[in-house]
Design an enzyme around this catalytic site. Structure first.
Site, mmCIF file in Angstrom:
data_model
loop_
_atom_site.group_PDB
_atom_site.id
_atom_site.type_symbol
_atom_site.label_atom_id
_atom_site.label_comp_id
_atom_site.label_asym_id
_atom_site.label_seq_id
_atom_site.Cartn_x
_atom_site.Cartn_y
_atom_site.Cartn_z
ATOM 1 N N HIS A 65 -7.772 -5.183 -0.535
ATOM 2 C CA HIS A 65 -6.605 -4.633 -0.106
ATOM 3 C C HIS A 65 -5.759 -5.514 0.950
ATOM 4 O O HIS A 65 -6.165 -5.055 2.147
ATOM 5 C CB HIS A 65 -7.040 -3.162 0.522
ATOM 6 N N SER A 109 0.938 -1.279 -0.022
ATOM 7 C CA SER A 109 0.033 -0.034 0.092
ATOM 8 C C SER A 109 0.871 1.334 -0.016
ATOM 9 O O SER A 109 1.525 1.527 -0.904
ATOM 10 C CB SER A 109 -1.060 -0.190 1.023
ATOM 11 N N ASP A 163 -9.546 -4.465 -4.984
ATOM 12 C CA ASP A 163 -9.059 -3.492 -4.124
ATOM 13 C C ASP A 163 -9.770 -2.296 -3.935
ATOM 14 O O ASP A 163 -10.147 -1.438 -5.178
ATOM 15 C CB ASP A 163 -7.642 -3.133 -4.272
#
Length: 265
Positions: free
Chosen positions: A239, A153, A207
């Site tokens: 995610h 991320s 995601d």
């Protein structure tokens, strides 16, 4: 529940918690010119078969929470690998309306898309700190091509920036659910040596935090600056990081360690 299952569950829960925090709250300097172009290791030959893996966590997470990732790397090629799991500082974060939490640089909005605003100066400041960690290992004798930077991320975005702006060729950069975190003005800082560092990019198509379109924008950008990128899309992944992604990462790094060590020998 197996230890592997417990770890993946805990990792997914931590990532989900950070994403939910950002969503709920939403509802209510240039790089130094004196970075060393060449570093002289203290024990150069001894470092030829050593390696270093730096893992950068995502928004709201911590380094120690990600340390179990190393258990996926049990092959003999990793017996001399040093790992580092640093934790981000705690600044106010714009996407959380100024709430203080672990963050490498500012994020203006979530979900993040390919067109989201960037914090170029914050990214460059964070890159300086990552480069300092890399430089320490090079001085200590680890060959640059046996150094790998990986991140999830926000940590994946910082991984990309750190690898592209490092003045030497590294073993590789692995981006998980990340994005290109700077504008075109930074591209001219990418050295010819950095363009030789390969990138592994993995992104879940489900995601909803760092949208898949943000990940998809990575390979064309890298191609435009002459950087090799292997992109892997995971249809049902949100995610989070999957076991399959970590297995691919182990194989990807292992193959490059062999190549680097064979070249040195």
């Amino acid at each position: 529940m197996s230890s592997l299952a417990r770890f993946l569950f805990a990792l997914g829960a931590a990532v989900a918690a950070a994403s939910l925090l950002a969503a709920s709250l939403r509802r209510r300097r240039a790089l130094p010119s004196d970075l060393p172009a060449q570093l002289v290791p203290s024990s150069h030959m001894a470092g030829r078969n050593r390696s270093f893996i730096l893992w950068l966590h995502g928004l709201g997470d911590s380094g120690p929470a990600n340390e179990p990732i190393r258990t996926f790397f049990s092959a003999s090629e990793f017996r001399l690998t040093k790992w580092a799991f640093p934790s981000a500082p705690h600044p106010p974060v714009s996407c959380n309306h100024g709430a203080v939490m672990p963050s490498w640089f500012d994020i203006h909005e979530l979900p993040l898309s390919a067109g989201s605003p960037q914090d170029d100066s914050g990214v460059l400041k964070a890159v300086e700190n990552v480069h300092a960690m890399i430089n320490k290992e090079v001085v200590d004798g680890v060959h640059p091509e046996n150094i790998f930077v990986c991140g999830f991320s926000q940590g994946g975005a910082l991984t990309l920036a750190s690898v592209l702006l490092y003045p030497k060729t590294l073993g590789g950069g692995a981006v998980f659910s990340g994005w290109v975190p700077f504008g075109s003005s930074v591209v001219e800082r990418i050295s010819p040596e950095a363009r030789k560092t390969p990138i592994l990019w993995s992104h879940g198509m489900a995601d909803r935090t760092i949208l898949f379109e943000a990940g998809q924008a990575g390979p064309p950008f890298l191609q435009s600056v002459g950087v090799s990128c292997e992109f892997k899309a995971y249809p049902d992944l949100g995610h989070s990081i999957s076991k399959e992604e970590l297995q691919v990462l182990e194989s990807w790094i292992k193959s490059r360690l062999k190549a680097s060590q064979g070249k040195d020998n």
